[in-house]
Design an enzyme around this catalytic site. Structure first.
Site, PDB file in Angstrom:
ATOM      1  N   GLU A   1       9.015   9.124   4.139  1.00  0.00           N
ATOM      2  CA  GLU A   1       7.936   9.447   3.320  1.00  0.00           C
ATOM      3  C   GLU A   1       8.285  10.385   2.213  1.00  0.00           C
ATOM      4  O   GLU A   1       8.304  11.645   2.277  1.00  0.00           O
ATOM      5  CB  GLU A   1       6.750   9.890   3.951  1.00  0.00           C
ATOM      6  CG  GLU A   1       5.659  10.003   3.203  1.00  0.00           C
ATOM      7  CD  GLU A   1       4.404  10.569   3.777  1.00  0.00           C
ATOM      8  OE1 GLU A   1       4.262  10.670   5.295  1.00  0.00           O
ATOM      9  OE2 GLU A   1       3.332  10.729   3.281  1.00  0.00           O
TER      10      GLU A   1
ATOM     11  N   LYS B   1       7.365   4.847   3.044  1.00  0.00           N
ATOM     12  CA  LYS B   1       6.115   5.305   2.763  1.00  0.00           C
ATOM     13  C   LYS B   1       6.017   6.010   1.556  1.00  0.00           C
ATOM     14  O   LYS B   1       6.274   7.245   1.607  1.00  0.00           O
ATOM     15  CB  LYS B   1       5.419   5.943   4.037  1.00  0.00           C
ATOM     16  CG  LYS B   1       4.059   6.674   3.605  1.00  0.00           C
ATOM     17  CD  LYS B   1       3.415   7.038   4.987  1.00  0.00           C
ATOM     18  CE  LYS B   1       2.225   7.761   4.753  1.00  0.00           C
ATOM     19  NZ  LYS B   1       1.216   8.001   5.847  1.00  0.00           N
TER      20      LYS B   1
HETATM   21  P1  13P Z   1      -2.995  10.410   2.661  1.00  0.00           P
HETATM   22  O1  13P Z   1      -3.009   8.956   2.579  1.00  0.00           O
HETATM   23  O2  13P Z   1      -3.861  11.509   2.878  1.00  0.00           O
HETATM   24  O3  13P Z   1      -1.936  10.678   1.376  1.00  0.00           O
HETATM   25  O4  13P Z   1      -1.882  11.025   3.866  1.00  0.00           O
HETATM   26  C1  13P Z   1      -0.815  10.254   4.523  1.00  0.00           C
HETATM   27  C2  13P Z   1      -0.014  10.855   4.894  1.00  0.00           C
HETATM   28  O5  13P Z   1       0.397  10.646   6.131  1.00  0.00           O
HETATM   29  C3  13P Z   1       0.363  12.088   4.305  1.00  0.00           C
HETATM   30  O6  13P Z   1       1.655  12.508   5.093  1.00  0.00           O
END
Ligand code: 13P
Length: 344
Positions: free
Chosen positions: A183, A225
């Protein structure tokens, strides 16, 4: 050098199951600090019992697995039992949800780079992954954060440090038999343009995949992500969903190998409706090399959290609100989401 291939068929099958048709992930892995801040703004007491009750409410939402394939938990939650004594992992398991775990230990200030962070948590990670696997986790998450301004940020040092950490985390996960969610989040705060966000996202993703390959990650056994590509929240520009889809897909096509089994977006502070509309437009843009789904935290939880407000009497109404957002985002995976879904 590539990763040990013993675990690969299982990991590939699990990664595909995470993005299976019509489903996405529910992220409830906020650290205690972040969760408490959100509770405070909704007037909810910031206690371990309230965090437990909120997560138990979400995990026992009837029908959730029709739209959600898995949940990302936080360390406190994966070890926790609900008020009735049932482990929260059991609730997830009984609901037919895959269990994921956030394994980074947070974004810390990057030395000599004011305003930037590097995500930490590699020390002892091999052992922690083994222990989470023993608690039922099948996948993991590590979030790197990139602040943007019009000229200097993110710096090359920030991109390089975070991309290397993401890659080292990813190969450790694959070694331990967990699917890594990689991510890299480009922060939405700030006055930057959508074009600047696109440039930064492209540079970050190039670096992340360069490092993943260098470290021997199996691209077939991880999930990306990313954030959607949009103008900063402090800018006056507001992008249409179609503009978000076009810039986001262009960026992803330029940087993400087709071997990656799925891309699951974070919501990043967009409103629940905006996030669904962006995802819908992305999925209306024709065939892409990968399934494009969601792994939302706030955009799935926020409306329900306001309704719950920490009151047991609001539990069912809050679960209805979670399910509504899950259905909206599931519809967005086939381009079937629209304003009409918000009026029923
Ligand atoms: P948000 O969808 O609130 O951005 O959170 C996703 C997430 O896992 C952040 O690390």
């Amino acid at each position: 050098m590539t990763t040990d291939t013993t675990n690969l068929p299982v990991l590939i099958a699990r990664a595909r199951a995470m993005v299976t048709t019509g489903k996405g992930l529910l992220a409830i892995d906020e650290s205690n600090g972040t969760c408490n801040r959100r509770f405070a703004s909704a007037g909810i007491a910031q206690t371990i019992e309230m965090r437990r009750d909120w997560r138990a409410l979400l995990l026992s939402t009837p029908g959730l697995s029709r739209c959600i394939s898995g949940v990302i938990l936080y360390d406190e939650t994966i070890r926790q039992t609900a008020a009735d004594g049932q482990p929260l992992t059991q609730l997830a398991h009984d609901a037919g949800l895959l269990i994921g775990i956030k394994v980074d230990t947070g974004a810390k200030p990057l030395a000599a780079h004011p305003g930037e962070t590097v995500t930490e948590g590699l020390d002892g990670l091999r052992e922690r992954l083994q222990s989470y696997s023993g608690m039922g986790a099948g996948f993991a998450k590590w979030r790197a954060v990139f602040a943007v301004d019009d000229r200097h940020l993110p710096t090359r040092a920030c991109i390089a440090a975070n991309a290397q950490a993401l890659a080292r985390y990813a190969v450790l996960c694959q070694e331990a038999g967990l699917v890594p969610i990689v991510e890299p989040e480009i922060l939405m705060d700030g006055p930057h343009t959508q074009a600047r966000c696109e440039d930064v996202t492209e540079a970050v993703l190039h670096s992340v995949f360069d490092q993943l390959v260098l470290h021997g990650a199996a691209l077939e056994a991880l999930i990306l992500k990313p954030s959607m590509v949009l103008a900063g929240q402090a800018s006056t520009a507001r992008n249409t969903a179609a503009e978000v889809a076009e810039a986001t897909l262009q960026c992803l096509r330029r940087t993400v190998p087709a071997a990656v089994p799925g891309i699951m977006f974070l919501s990043g502070g967009q409103s629940a409706e905006q996030a669904s509309a962006g995802l819908n437009a992305i999925n209306l843009s024709g065939e892409q090399p990968w399934p494009l789904s969601f792994s939302f935290g706030r955009a799935l939880q926020y409306p329900a959290l306001q309704i719950w407000a920490g009151q047991a009497a609001n539990r069912i109404a809050a679960q209805d609100a979670v399910m509504h957002r899950a259905r909206c985002n599931s519809a967005a995976l086939t381009g079937a989401y629209g304003a009409a879904m918000e009026t029923v």
